[in-house]
Design a protein around this motif. Structure first.
Motif, PDB file in Angstrom:
ATOM      1  N   MET A   1       0.819  -1.198   0.000  1.00 33.20           N
ATOM      2  CA  MET A   1       0.000   0.000   0.000  1.00 33.20           C
ATOM      3  C   MET A   1       0.858   1.255   0.000  1.00 33.20           C
ATOM      4  O   MET A   1       0.514   2.267  -0.591  1.00 33.20           O
ATOM      5  CB  MET A   1      -0.925  -0.014   1.219  1.00 33.20           C
ATOM      6  N   ARG A   2       2.014   1.182   0.662  1.00 29.52           N
ATOM      7  CA  ARG A   2       2.902   2.333   0.683  1.00 29.52           C
ATOM      8  C   ARG A   2       3.410   2.646  -0.723  1.00 29.52           C
ATOM      9  O   ARG A   2       3.571   3.800  -1.096  1.00 29.52           O
ATOM     10  CB  ARG A   2       4.074   2.065   1.626  1.00 29.52           C
ATOM     11  N   ARG A   3       3.666   1.596  -1.514  1.00 28.91           N
ATOM     12  CA  ARG A   3       4.106   1.814  -2.886  1.00 28.91           C
ATOM     13  C   ARG A   3       3.002   2.491  -3.695  1.00 28.91           C
ATOM     14  O   ARG A   3       3.263   3.398  -4.497  1.00 28.91           O
ATOM     15  CB  ARG A   3       4.496   0.495  -3.552  1.00 28.91           C
ATOM     16  N   ARG A   4       1.762   2.054  -3.499  1.00 31.69           N
ATOM     17  CA  ARG A   4       0.628   2.658  -4.227  1.00 31.69           C
ATOM     18  C   ARG A   4       0.509   4.144  -3.892  1.00 31.69           C
ATOM     19  O   ARG A   4       0.300   4.979  -4.774  1.00 31.69           O
ATOM     20  CB  ARG A   4      -0.662   1.920  -3.841  1.00 31.69           C
ATOM     21  N   LEU A   5       0.653   4.482  -2.613  1.00 34.40           N
ATOM     22  CA  LEU A   5       0.619   5.886  -2.202  1.00 34.40           C
ATOM     23  C   LEU A   5       1.780   6.653  -2.825  1.00 34.40           C
ATOM     24  O   LEU A   5       1.610   7.779  -3.316  1.00 34.40           O
ATOM     25  CB  LEU A   5       0.668   5.990  -0.677  1.00 34.40           C
ATOM     26  N   GLY A   6       2.984   6.057  -2.796  1.00 37.51           N
ATOM     27  CA  GLY A   6       4.146   6.721  -3.375  1.00 37.51           C
ATOM     28  C   GLY A   6       3.975   6.992  -4.856  1.00 37.51           C
ATOM     29  O   GLY A   6       4.313   8.077  -5.350  1.00 37.51           O
ATOM     30  N   LEU A   7       3.428   6.008  -5.583  1.00 37.16           N
ATOM     31  CA  LEU A   7       3.178   6.199  -7.004  1.00 37.16           C
ATOM     32  C   LEU A   7       2.195   7.336  -7.241  1.00 37.16           C
ATOM     33  O   LEU A   7       2.356   8.146  -8.162  1.00 37.16           O
ATOM     34  CB  LEU A   7       2.635   4.906  -7.612  1.00 37.16           C
ATOM     35  N   ALA A   8       1.159   7.400  -6.407  1.00 41.40           N
ATOM     36  CA  ALA A   8       0.162   8.468  -6.543  1.00 41.40           C
ATOM     37  C   ALA A   8       0.799   9.834  -6.307  1.00 41.40           C
ATOM     38  O   ALA A   8       0.534  10.796  -7.041  1.00 41.40           O
ATOM     39  CB  ALA A   8      -0.984   8.238  -5.571  1.00 41.40           C
ATOM     40  N   LEU A   9       1.649   9.943  -5.285  1.00 40.33           N
ATOM     41  CA  LEU A   9       2.311  11.220  -4.995  1.00 40.33           C
ATOM     42  C   LEU A   9       3.277  11.608  -6.114  1.00 40.33           C
ATOM     43  O   LEU A   9       3.406  12.788  -6.454  1.00 40.33           O
ATOM     44  CB  LEU A   9       3.045  11.143  -3.658  1.00 40.33           C
ATOM     45  N   ARG A  10       3.959  10.627  -6.678  1.00 41.66           N
ATOM     46  CA  ARG A  10       4.869  10.929  -7.782  1.00 41.66           C
ATOM     47  C   ARG A  10       4.106  11.452  -8.993  1.00 41.66           C
ATOM     48  O   ARG A  10       4.532  12.398  -9.662  1.00 41.66           O
ATOM     49  CB  ARG A  10       5.673   9.686  -8.170  1.00 41.66           C
ATOM     50  N   LYS A  42       9.517   3.455   0.078  1.00 38.71           N
ATOM     51  CA  LYS A  42      10.532   3.057   1.048  1.00 38.71           C
ATOM     52  C   LYS A  42      10.385   3.781   2.390  1.00 38.71           C
ATOM     53  O   LYS A  42      10.967   3.354   3.383  1.00 38.71           O
ATOM     54  CB  LYS A  42      11.929   3.320   0.489  1.00 38.71           C
ATOM     55  N   MET A  43       9.631   4.886   2.393  1.00 37.57           N
ATOM     56  CA  MET A  43       9.421   5.653   3.621  1.00 37.57           C
ATOM     57  C   MET A  43       7.949   5.999   3.758  1.00 37.57           C
ATOM     58  O   MET A  43       7.240   6.170   2.767  1.00 37.57           O
ATOM     59  CB  MET A  43      10.248   6.961   3.608  1.00 37.57           C
ATOM     60  N   ARG A  44       7.500   6.130   4.989  1.00 41.21           N
ATOM     61  CA  ARG A  44       6.117   6.510   5.229  1.00 41.21           C
ATOM     62  C   ARG A  44       5.915   8.010   5.034  1.00 41.21           C
ATOM     63  O   ARG A  44       6.841   8.790   5.193  1.00 41.21           O
ATOM     64  CB  ARG A  44       5.696   6.131   6.659  1.00 41.21           C
ATOM     65  N   VAL A  45       4.696   8.384   4.717  1.00 44.01           N
ATOM     66  CA  VAL A  45       4.335   9.789   4.594  1.00 44.01           C
ATOM     67  C   VAL A  45       3.525  10.171   5.820  1.00 44.01           C
ATOM     68  O   VAL A  45       2.444   9.625   6.042  1.00 44.01           O
ATOM     69  CB  VAL A  45       3.483  10.039   3.330  1.00 44.01           C
ATOM     70  N   PRO A  46       4.012  11.087   6.662  1.00 44.81           N
ATOM     71  CA  PRO A  46       3.212  11.526   7.821  1.00 44.81           C
ATOM     72  C   PRO A  46       1.882  12.096   7.358  1.00 44.81           C
ATOM     73  O   PRO A  46       1.833  12.940   6.458  1.00 44.81           O
ATOM     74  CB  PRO A  46       4.086  12.609   8.465  1.00 44.81           C
ATOM     75  N   SER A  72      -4.006   6.591   4.815  1.00 47.50           N
ATOM     76  CA  SER A  72      -4.536   5.969   6.034  1.00 47.50           C
ATOM     77  C   SER A  72      -4.240   4.471   6.051  1.00 47.50           C
ATOM     78  O   SER A  72      -3.818   3.911   7.065  1.00 47.50           O
ATOM     79  CB  SER A  72      -6.045   6.212   6.136  1.00 47.50           C
ATOM     80  N   LEU A  73      -4.457   3.814   4.911  1.00 44.55           N
ATOM     81  CA  LEU A  73      -4.186   2.379   4.823  1.00 44.55           C
ATOM     82  C   LEU A  73      -2.703   2.087   4.982  1.00 44.55           C
ATOM     83  O   LEU A  73      -2.307   1.131   5.643  1.00 44.55           O
ATOM     84  CB  LEU A  73      -4.685   1.837   3.486  1.00 44.55           C
ATOM     85  N   ALA A  74      -1.869   2.938   4.376  1.00 40.77           N
ATOM     86  CA  ALA A  74      -0.415   2.729   4.441  1.00 40.77           C
ATOM     87  C   ALA A  74       0.101   2.910   5.861  1.00 40.77           C
ATOM     88  O   ALA A  74       0.929   2.142   6.347  1.00 40.77           O
ATOM     89  CB  ALA A  74       0.292   3.688   3.495  1.00 40.77           C
ATOM     90  N   SER A  75      -0.395   3.930   6.551  1.00 37.05           N
ATOM     91  CA  SER A  75       0.110   4.210   7.901  1.00 37.05           C
ATOM     92  C   SER A  75      -0.420   3.228   8.937  1.00 37.05           C
ATOM     93  O   SER A  75       0.209   2.995   9.962  1.00 37.05           O
ATOM     94  CB  SER A  75      -0.275   5.642   8.317  1.00 37.05           C
TER      95      SER A  75
END
Length: 280
Positions: A1-10, A42-46, A72-75
């Protein structure tokens, strides 16, 4: 899920026309490597910093809800039941794929070499998995085959994953596991097409010559209730996750060309039946 969030932010950063250097400076980070790690999962987003991303990237309201849900899911560290139960058999790239598969409401799949995992019989899956170099013991093979079978529940859940699949003729001809295993597998494809209304199968015969999938190789386009599609390309060593508009658009165009050129679903079923008859 963290990767999915990272891709969205990129994707949001790129749509804003900002480089890693420019975005990291505006976000008050120590440098591009930090933002790069976030975008690569690789890192969480606060959670508290999301509004800062939204402001700098000029994110529309319609997109903010989806990004907050992903954050929310990633954290929370939430992982699906299969990820929890089979964590010893799942590496990080495949865990990302499994999460996308569970979150998606639709998937377009082009298969150039093998029957897609969601449509495999247990015997066919065992022949595929045991032929690879990744698994060292019979137990590991058995565990991964079991996982593959359980993944197929996404096609029969309350809100099922709909699947549109274009199969190259090579997929139907390759005698994975031998003639009997392949024959049973092809019958299974026909049964799925008859019994599962949200699965559509098309065949791309050799006789149609070169087509959009020849250079693309096997890939999946995942689509979601909200948020942008994600393309997953699967080379030998690791999966590639693509979410930028330009990349996704190329694969969507390729799939539309494949779908338009391949045999229709009725013709495809007839082709599969003929292939079964030709097996010796």
């Amino acid at each position: 899920m963290r990767r999915r969030l990272g891709l969205a932010l990129r994707t949001l950063r790129q749509r804003a026309g900002l480089s890693l250097q420019e975005a990291s400076e505006r976000l008050g980070m120590s440098g591009p490597p930090v933002l790069s790690k976030i975008e690569n999962g690789k890192m969480r987003v606060p959670g508290a910093s999301l509004d800062q991303y939204f402001a700098i990237y000029d994110v529309p309201e319609s997109r903010k809800t989806e990004i907050r849900r992903l954050a929310s899911l990633a954290s929370s560290g939430r992982r699906g039941n299969l990820l929890n139960q089979y964590r010893d058999a799942i590496d990080d790239p495949f865990a990302d794929y499994l999460e996308l598969e569970e979150l998606a409401n639709h998937a377009d799949f082009y298969a150039s070499q093998l029957i897609p995992g969601l449509l495999q019989t247990e015997e066919y899956a065992h022949a595929v998995v045991s032929s690879g170099t990744r698994w060292r013991t019979k137990r590991e093979v058995s565990t991964f085959v079991e996982l593959r079978m359980r993944r197929q529940a996404v096609l029969r859940r309350e809100l099922p994953l709909s699947l549109w699949c274009v199969l190259d003729e090579a997929v139907l001809r390759r005698r994975v596991g031998g003639s009997e295993v392949l024959r049973a597998q092809l019958h299974h494809l026909l049964n799925v097409q008859d019994e599962v209304p949200h699965v559509q199968l098309q065949v791309m015969p050799f006789g149609l010559g070169a087509h959009a999938g020849v250079s693309a190789g096997s890939y999946t386009v995942f689509r979601f209730d909200s948020g942008d599609p994600v393309v997953v390309v699967e080379p030998l060593t690791t999966s590639l996750y693509l979410e930028e508009d330009a990349h996704v658009g190329q694969y969507e165009l390729a799939f539309n060309l494949l779908r338009a050129r391949a045999l229709g679903t009725d013709e495809s079923c007839a082709f599969i039946r003929k292939t079964i008859e030709e097996l010796s």
